[in-house]
Design an enzyme around this catalytic site. Structure first.
Site, PDB file in Angstrom:
ATOM      1  CD  GLN A  41      -2.990   1.227   2.268  1.00  0.00           C
ATOM      2  OE1 GLN A  41      -2.893   0.117   3.149  1.00  0.00           O
ATOM      3  NE2 GLN A  41      -3.528   2.057   2.548  1.00  0.00           N
ATOM      4  CG  PHE A  42       1.226   3.858  -3.574  1.00  0.00           C
ATOM      5  CD1 PHE A  42       1.141   5.457  -3.790  1.00  0.00           C
ATOM      6  CD2 PHE A  42       0.464   3.123  -4.047  1.00  0.00           C
ATOM      7  CE1 PHE A  42       0.040   5.899  -4.263  1.00  0.00           C
ATOM      8  CE2 PHE A  42      -0.930   3.614  -4.825  1.00  0.00           C
ATOM      9  CZ  PHE A  42      -1.026   5.085  -5.242  1.00  0.00           C
ATOM     10  CB  THR A  43      -2.006   5.301   0.246  1.00  0.00           C
ATOM     11  OG1 THR A  43      -2.558   4.254   0.974  1.00  0.00           O
ATOM     12  CG2 THR A  43      -2.414   5.244  -1.675  1.00  0.00           C
TER      13      THR A  43
END
Length: 146
Positions: free
Chosen positions: A78-80
């Site tokens: 999850q890059f966020t």
């Protein structure tokens, strides 16, 4: 590298209507890889996740790790998690690693979890839009960063 860890009774990941991974008792991990991260950060975090004593013993005290209880892990990239929200109202993801760098480190992190004795490590689909379902146990949610 940042990991949001949740102790779960169960969790699953669905992509385009198809369940691609599911676990019973264990940990759901949301994993964000940063631009400056490398194998040292991934290895340290994997060992920390495998060893963190957040499951109850016979007296109900948090004294056992996911490894100790034979729990499963579902890791979701999850890059966020690397969002910078200090300026303006639109998050900036400049601190997140690009996919070509992030995917191998995410896979390395998962392999290190296995090497650390976690019996079952499953993943979502890297880069996909995923629906993540979980039943929290506790709830216990911890943010780890290295």
């Amino acid at each position: 590298m940042r990991v949001v860890l949740q102790r779960v009774k169960s969790a699953s990941v669905t992509v385009e209507g198809e369940t691609v991974a599911s676990i019973g008792e264990g940990l759901l991990l949301l994993v964000g890889v940063g631009r400056e991260d490398g194998e040292a950060e991934a290895g340290w975090l994997a060992e920390k996740v495998a060893s963190l004593r957040i499951f109850g013993d016979e007296q109900g005290k948090m004294n056992l790790s996911v490894r100790d209880v034979g729990g499963e892990v579902l890791a979701v990239s999850q890059f966020t998690l690397l969002a910078d929200t200090r300026k303006g109202n639109r998050p900036s993801f400049i601190r997140a690693a690009d996919p070509e760098r992030a995917e191998p480190l995410f896979e390395y992190f998962c392999e290190r979890l296995r090497e650390a004795g976690v019996s079952s490590v499953k993943t979502g689909v890297f880069g996909a839009v995923m629906d993540v379902a979980l039943v929290n146990a506790g709830p216990v949610t911890i943010v780890l960063e290295r």
